[in-house]
Motif scaffolding. Structure first.
Motif, PDB file in Angstrom:
ATOM      1  N   SER A 124      16.860   1.318   8.030  1.00 43.17           N
ATOM      2  CA  SER A 124      16.755   2.351   6.986  1.00 43.17           C
ATOM      3  C   SER A 124      15.963   1.876   5.771  1.00 43.17           C
ATOM      4  CB  SER A 124      18.155   2.782   6.533  1.00 43.17           C
ATOM      5  OG  SER A 124      18.878   1.686   5.996  1.00 43.17           O
ATOM      6  N   GLU A 125      15.439   0.654   5.803  1.00 45.97           N
ATOM      7  CA  GLU A 125      14.725   0.124   4.642  1.00 45.97           C
ATOM      8  C   GLU A 125      13.537   1.003   4.267  1.00 45.97           C
ATOM      9  OE1 GLU A 125      12.325  -3.923   3.192  1.00 45.97           O
ATOM     10  OE2 GLU A 125      13.161  -3.781   5.220  1.00 45.97           O
ATOM     11  N   GLY A 126      12.793   1.458   5.273  1.00 47.21           N
ATOM     12  CA  GLY A 126      11.602   2.248   4.991  1.00 47.21           C
ATOM     13  C   GLY A 126      11.897   3.559   4.289  1.00 47.21           C
ATOM     14  N   ILE A 127      12.986   4.246   4.629  1.00 42.02           N
ATOM     15  CA  ILE A 127      13.318   5.520   4.002  1.00 42.02           C
ATOM     16  C   ILE A 127      13.932   5.310   2.627  1.00 42.02           C
ATOM     17  CG2 ILE A 127      15.648   5.759   4.974  1.00 42.02           C
ATOM     18  CD1 ILE A 127      13.071   8.573   4.540  1.00 42.02           C
ATOM     19  N   ARG A 128      14.658   4.193   2.439  1.00 37.52           N
ATOM     20  CA  ARG A 128      15.290   3.945   1.139  1.00 37.52           C
ATOM     21  C   ARG A 128      14.254   3.761   0.031  1.00 37.52           C
ATOM     22  NH1 ARG A 128      18.745   0.433   3.949  1.00 37.52           N
ATOM     23  NH2 ARG A 128      17.729  -1.351   2.953  1.00 37.52           N
ATOM     24  N   VAL A 129      13.085   3.234   0.374  1.00 35.41           N
ATOM     25  CA  VAL A 129      12.034   3.061  -0.631  1.00 35.41           C
ATOM     26  C   VAL A 129      11.655   4.414  -1.233  1.00 35.41           C
ATOM     27  CG1 VAL A 129       9.643   2.344  -0.991  1.00 35.41           C
ATOM     28  CG2 VAL A 129      11.139   0.966   0.430  1.00 35.41           C
TER      29      VAL A 129
ATOM     30  N   ALA B 108       0.831  -1.206   0.000  1.00 36.07           N
ATOM     31  CA  ALA B 108       0.000   0.000   0.000  1.00 36.07           C
ATOM     32  C   ALA B 108       0.867   1.258   0.000  1.00 36.07           C
ATOM     33  CB  ALA B 108      -0.924  -0.016   1.208  1.00 36.07           C
ATOM     34  N   ILE B 109       1.935   1.254   0.782  1.00 40.48           N
ATOM     35  CA  ILE B 109       2.821   2.412   0.836  1.00 40.48           C
ATOM     36  C   ILE B 109       3.514   2.623  -0.504  1.00 40.48           C
ATOM     37  CG2 ILE B 109       4.926   3.329   1.888  1.00 40.48           C
ATOM     38  CD1 ILE B 109       4.035   1.943   4.497  1.00 40.48           C
ATOM     39  N   ILE B 110       3.982   1.541  -1.108  1.00 39.69           N
ATOM     40  CA  ILE B 110       4.652   1.655  -2.407  1.00 39.69           C
ATOM     41  C   ILE B 110       3.686   2.193  -3.463  1.00 39.69           C
ATOM     42  CG2 ILE B 110       5.683   0.299  -4.272  1.00 39.69           C
ATOM     43  CD1 ILE B 110       6.931  -1.479  -2.057  1.00 39.69           C
ATOM     44  N   GLU B 111       2.439   1.775  -3.400  1.00 44.60           N
ATOM     45  CA  GLU B 111       1.427   2.298  -4.323  1.00 44.60           C
ATOM     46  C   GLU B 111       1.250   3.804  -4.141  1.00 44.60           C
ATOM     47  OE1 GLU B 111      -3.429   2.153  -4.956  1.00 44.60           O
ATOM     48  OE2 GLU B 111      -2.456   0.717  -3.615  1.00 44.60           O
ATOM     49  N   LEU B 112       1.212   4.265  -2.893  1.00 46.69           N
ATOM     50  CA  LEU B 112       1.046   5.695  -2.619  1.00 46.69           C
ATOM     51  C   LEU B 112       2.294   6.481  -3.025  1.00 46.69           C
ATOM     52  CD1 LEU B 112      -0.815   5.590   0.821  1.00 46.69           C
ATOM     53  CD2 LEU B 112      -1.773   6.051  -1.448  1.00 46.69           C
ATOM     54  N   ILE B 113       3.456   5.895  -2.850  1.00 48.02           N
ATOM     55  CA  ILE B 113       4.694   6.555  -3.289  1.00 48.02           C
ATOM     56  C   ILE B 113       4.648   6.798  -4.795  1.00 48.02           C
ATOM     57  CG2 ILE B 113       7.168   6.201  -3.627  1.00 48.02           C
ATOM     58  CD1 ILE B 113       7.251   4.848  -0.886  1.00 48.02           C
ATOM     59  N   SER B 114       4.177   5.809  -5.532  1.00 45.51           N
ATOM     60  CA  SER B 114       4.062   5.961  -6.982  1.00 45.51           C
ATOM     61  C   SER B 114       3.100   7.090  -7.337  1.00 45.51           C
ATOM     62  CB  SER B 114       3.586   4.645  -7.608  1.00 45.51           C
ATOM     63  OG  SER B 114       3.417   4.776  -8.999  1.00 45.51           O
ATOM     64  N   LEU B 115       2.007   7.197  -6.595  1.00 48.24           N
ATOM     65  CA  LEU B 115       1.036   8.263  -6.833  1.00 48.24           C
ATOM     66  C   LEU B 115       1.638   9.633  -6.522  1.00 48.24           C
ATOM     67  CD1 LEU B 115      -1.888   8.876  -7.646  1.00 48.24           C
ATOM     68  CD2 LEU B 115      -2.549   8.519  -5.250  1.00 48.24           C
ATOM     69  N   ILE B 116       2.378   9.727  -5.436  1.00 45.07           N
ATOM     70  CA  ILE B 116       3.046  10.978  -5.062  1.00 45.07           C
ATOM     71  C   ILE B 116       4.044  11.390  -6.141  1.00 45.07           C
ATOM     72  CG2 ILE B 116       4.678  11.998  -3.417  1.00 45.07           C
ATOM     73  CD1 ILE B 116       3.287  10.255  -1.254  1.00 45.07           C
ATOM     74  N   LYS B 117       4.771  10.420  -6.659  1.00 40.77           N
ATOM     75  CA  LYS B 117       5.747  10.710  -7.721  1.00 40.77           C
ATOM     76  C   LYS B 117       5.029  11.236  -8.965  1.00 40.77           C
ATOM     77  CE  LYS B 117       9.757  10.581  -9.869  1.00 40.77           C
ATOM     78  NZ  LYS B 117      10.377   9.274 -10.182  1.00 40.77           N
ATOM     79  N   ASP B 118       3.934  10.588  -9.356  1.00 37.82           N
ATOM     80  CA  ASP B 118       3.194  11.016 -10.550  1.00 37.82           C
ATOM     81  C   ASP B 118       2.636  12.427 -10.382  1.00 37.82           C
ATOM     82  OD1 ASP B 118       3.711   8.579 -11.732  1.00 37.82           O
ATOM     83  OD2 ASP B 118       1.757   7.707 -11.242  1.00 37.82           O
ATOM     84  N   MET B 119       2.235  12.782  -9.156  1.00 38.89           N
ATOM     85  CA  MET B 119       1.652  14.093  -8.902  1.00 38.89           C
ATOM     86  C   MET B 119       2.705  15.149  -8.572  1.00 38.89           C
ATOM     87  SD  MET B 119      -1.626  12.768  -6.662  1.00 38.89           S
ATOM     88  CE  MET B 119      -2.408  14.371  -6.500  1.00 38.89           C
ATOM     89  N   ASN B 120       3.975  14.701  -8.461  1.00 36.90           N
ATOM     90  CA  ASN B 120       5.099  15.605  -8.184  1.00 36.90           C
ATOM     91  C   ASN B 120       4.889  16.396  -6.894  1.00 36.90           C
ATOM     92  OD1 ASN B 120       7.689  16.548  -8.898  1.00 36.90           O
ATOM     93  ND2 ASN B 120       6.816  18.429  -9.744  1.00 36.90           N
ATOM     94  N   LEU B 121       4.429  15.705  -5.856  1.00 33.00           N
ATOM     95  CA  LEU B 121       4.214  16.351  -4.565  1.00 33.00           C
ATOM     96  C   LEU B 121       5.502  16.306  -3.749  1.00 33.00           C
ATOM     97  CD1 LEU B 121       0.727  14.854  -3.583  1.00 33.00           C
ATOM     98  CD2 LEU B 121       1.207  17.081  -4.627  1.00 33.00           C
ATOM     99  N   LEU B 122       5.781  17.404  -3.067  1.00 35.92           N
ATOM    100  CA  LEU B 122       6.953  17.465  -2.191  1.00 35.92           C
ATOM    101  C   LEU B 122       6.680  16.722  -0.892  1.00 35.92           C
ATOM    102  CD1 LEU B 122       7.994  21.189  -2.668  1.00 35.92           C
ATOM    103  CD2 LEU B 122       9.344  19.194  -3.337  1.00 35.92           C
ATOM    104  N   SER B 123       7.720  16.064  -0.398  1.00 34.76           N
ATOM    105  CA  SER B 123       7.584  15.266   0.830  1.00 34.76           C
ATOM    106  C   SER B 123       8.636  15.697   1.849  1.00 34.76           C
ATOM    107  CB  SER B 123       7.751  13.772   0.524  1.00 34.76           C
ATOM    108  OG  SER B 123       6.707  13.303  -0.309  1.00 34.76           O
TER     109      SER B 123
ATOM    110  N   ALA C 199      12.919   8.299  -6.127  1.00 33.34           N
ATOM    111  CA  ALA C 199      13.258   9.675  -6.542  1.00 33.34           C
ATOM    112  C   ALA C 199      12.128  10.650  -6.245  1.00 33.34           C
ATOM    113  CB  ALA C 199      13.630   9.722  -8.019  1.00 33.34           C
ATOM    114  N   ILE C 200      11.502  10.489  -5.075  1.00 30.83           N
ATOM    115  CA  ILE C 200      10.475  11.432  -4.631  1.00 30.83           C
ATOM    116  C   ILE C 200      11.143  12.764  -4.302  1.00 30.83           C
ATOM    117  CG2 ILE C 200       8.849  11.944  -2.762  1.00 30.83           C
ATOM    118  CD1 ILE C 200       7.805   9.834  -4.630  1.00 30.83           C
ATOM    119  N   PRO C 201      10.650  13.888  -4.818  1.00 32.56           N
ATOM    120  CA  PRO C 201      11.225  15.183  -4.421  1.00 32.56           C
ATOM    121  C   PRO C 201      10.919  15.461  -2.949  1.00 32.56           C
ATOM    122  CG  PRO C 201       9.253  15.530  -5.749  1.00 32.56           C
ATOM    123  CD  PRO C 201       9.532  14.051  -5.777  1.00 32.56           C
TER     124      PRO C 201
END
Length: 539
Positions: free
Chosen positions: A407-412, A345-360, A417-419
């Motif tokens: 550190s596995e969780g942050i490396r994802v 679920a988290i990986i799916e949301l990361i992909s969505l964040i990347k597509d929307m170019n949202l800052l994290s 390449a999330i901004p």
């Protein structure tokens, strides 16, 4: 507005003249030379003009600075530019380049920075200028919160942070501190103020310290403080935008948000999930209420961000398309206790964040050396029993684990390449109240950047996160965040290349804020709390 918390500046006393008792003027005794009033006036005006022109020339020279010979890392994505000149005037960058043909530097103060590196001033997108996790702090310093905010902003500037975004704190003292800094009364970082995390309670509420006993080891909370004081402190933080909002209709929530914005906040932080409610932070608002509040924020043209601690809250936050997702790396840093469906679920949301170019604003970033310090800690490493108790208590959480696992969780997030921005959660400490081993303001941003480097982020990506991305998160990209002509002259000059090791940003040579060379040795000039950002963690 002049605050009563700091002494008012005294002006020159005005003399009262009584003409009935005046003595003869000095001029009446000057008989050898007779000078007409018109001649005297001309000479006087000439002298005044000469002095004025000299003063203007000196001021102009002081406000016009040429930095020669440094290596510029502009944070635009361009490669470093060696042997570069930066010209600044009136707080703005006029020129960046190597070709000085036709440029007259006589009116500039010239500073040779050969062998040094220049970056934009750093931006922390998540700080707390007034915060401490010891309950006594709020009792002892209740009447000095404005001063503490100014001191924090000065310490931030001393250590390279030219802009600080305060994402949770007492609204009125923070606004007063911000306005005094903006007026030029104090040399300090530019500060941006949100006030409360919308919907959450104050420091002594269940959302933060409430419910924790006095004898906590890792965090020494205290529910022993009298309710009268607890309520008074909570109201300072909540500012009318606390948990009672959850009972409102969308229209009522929109009205409350409009009134809150009118108080002068620089941005808004929406509580999507609660904070500190065990065992799992629940969602705070319906989509309809969130939409109503976001509509008011956008009408006002303000940046907004979201507070998330769970997968469900992150999904709700993404739908709003905020300017910044604060700590979206939920279930992080360690994924040791995260199920496979949760990871998916988290990986799916990361992909969505990347597509929307949202800052994290990535948080909970482990630093390799700190984990090793926890794991290797023994009581002989300090003579402070409180610090020893904290370290030994937390050590249990690191037993049998490795840095790679933690550190596995942050490396994802980094691998995707999330901004991201630098979002430390750092705040001031008070030596008189004992250790906290939290995020000490003045050093935590360096620790966080080193932690990101440990996890695999490149120094350039980290620097862009700490500058350009931070500015974009607050709609400041046209004024801050990069070294370009027309941008504000907020600069950090260091003695070693931060692209070799991001930790080299600690090796500060000088800091410029709005084109002014900051006297770092004098900071902070407002001294309420006693703590040293240069002492290595965890001391």
């Amino acid at each position: 507005m002049q605050s009563a918390l700091l002494p008012k500046r005294q002006g020159f006393p005005q003399k009262n003249f009584d003409t009935s008792t005046q003595k003869p003027s000095a001029r009446s005794f000057i008989t050898p030379f007779k000078i007409s009033w018109s001649t005297s006036a001309i000479l006087l005006c000439s002298l005044v003009l000469l002095l004025s022109l000299s003063a203007v020339s000196a001021q102009a020279r002081q406000s016009r600075i040429a930095l020669l010979g440094g290596t510029v890392i502009s944070a635009t994505g361009a490669p470093p530019q060696e042997n570069t000149t930066i010209l600044m005037a009136d707080g703005v960058i006029q020129y960046v380049g190597r070709d000085l043909d036709g440029k007259d530097l006589d009116s500039y103060e010239v500073i040779d920075i050969s062998g040094k590196w220049v970056t934009p001033g750093l931006i922390d997108t998540n700080v707390h200028l007034i915060l401490n996790i010891v309950p006594e702090f709020y009792i002892k310093y209740e009447d000095r919160l404005e001063e503490i905010a100014i001191q924090s902003a000065q310490i931030g500037l001393k250590y390279g942070l030219t802009t600080l975004a305060d994402t949770w704190g007492p609204l009125e003292p923070l606004l007063l501190a911000r306005d005094r800094i903006n007026s030029g009364e104090f040399m300090a970082s530019d500060v941006l103020i949100a006030g409360n995390i919308i919907g959450t309670g104050g420091p002594f509420s269940p959302y933060f310290m409430g419910g924790w006993g006095l004898r906590g080891k890792s965090l020494r909370y205290g529910d022993w403080v009298t309710p009268v004081i607890q309520d008074r402190i909570n109201q300072l933080w909540e500012a009318g935008m606390g948990p009672e909002l959850m009972a409102l209709t969308p229209k009522e929530a929109a009205d409350a948000m409009r009134a809150y914005i009118a108080r002068g906040v620089d941005f808004v932080k929406l509580g999507i999930s609660a904070h500190g409610i065990a065992p799992v932070e629940p969602l705070m608002f319906s989509d309809e209420v969130l939409d109503a509040m976001v509509s008011e924020i956008r009408k006002a043209g303000l940046p907004f961000q979201t507070h998330t601690l769970t997968i469900a809250s992150l999904r709700q936050a993404i739908r709003l398309q905020p300017d910044l997702l604060q700590h979206p790396n939920v279930m992080s840093p360690s994924w040791l206790n995260v199920s496979e469906p949760q990871k998916a679920a988290i990986i799916e949301l990361i992909s969505l964040i990347k597509d929307m170019n949202l800052l994290s604003g990535l948080m909970a970033v482990p630093e390799r050396s700190q984990i090793e310090k926890y794991q290797q800690w023994t009581s002989g490493l300090t003579d402070d029993p409180a610090l020893n108790e904290i370290m030994l208590y937390r050590q249990q959480g690191y037993a049998g684990t490795t840095y790679e696992q933690l550190s596995e969780g942050i490396r994802v997030w980094l691998d995707a390449a999330i901004p991201f921005t630098i979002a430390t959660d750092q705040g001031p400490e008070a030596a008189d109240l004992g250790p906290t081993v939290w995020g000490r303001l003045g050093r935590a941003h360096f620790d966080r950047m080193i932690g990101l480097q440990d996890a695999g982020a490149s120094p350039m990506d980290i620097l862009i996160a700490a500058t350009r991305n931070g500015a974009a998160a607050y709609h400041l990209e046209d004024r801050k965040g990069t070294i370009e002509v027309g941008k504000m002259a907020d600069l950090l000059i260091v003695d070693a290349n931060p692209l070799d090791d991001i930790g080299n940003l600690r090796k500060i040579s000088s800091v410029f804020k709005h084109g002014v060379n900051v006297d770092r040795k004098r900071l902070p000039t407002v001294k309420v709390l006693d703590y040293d950002p240069e002492i290595p963690w965890p001391y």
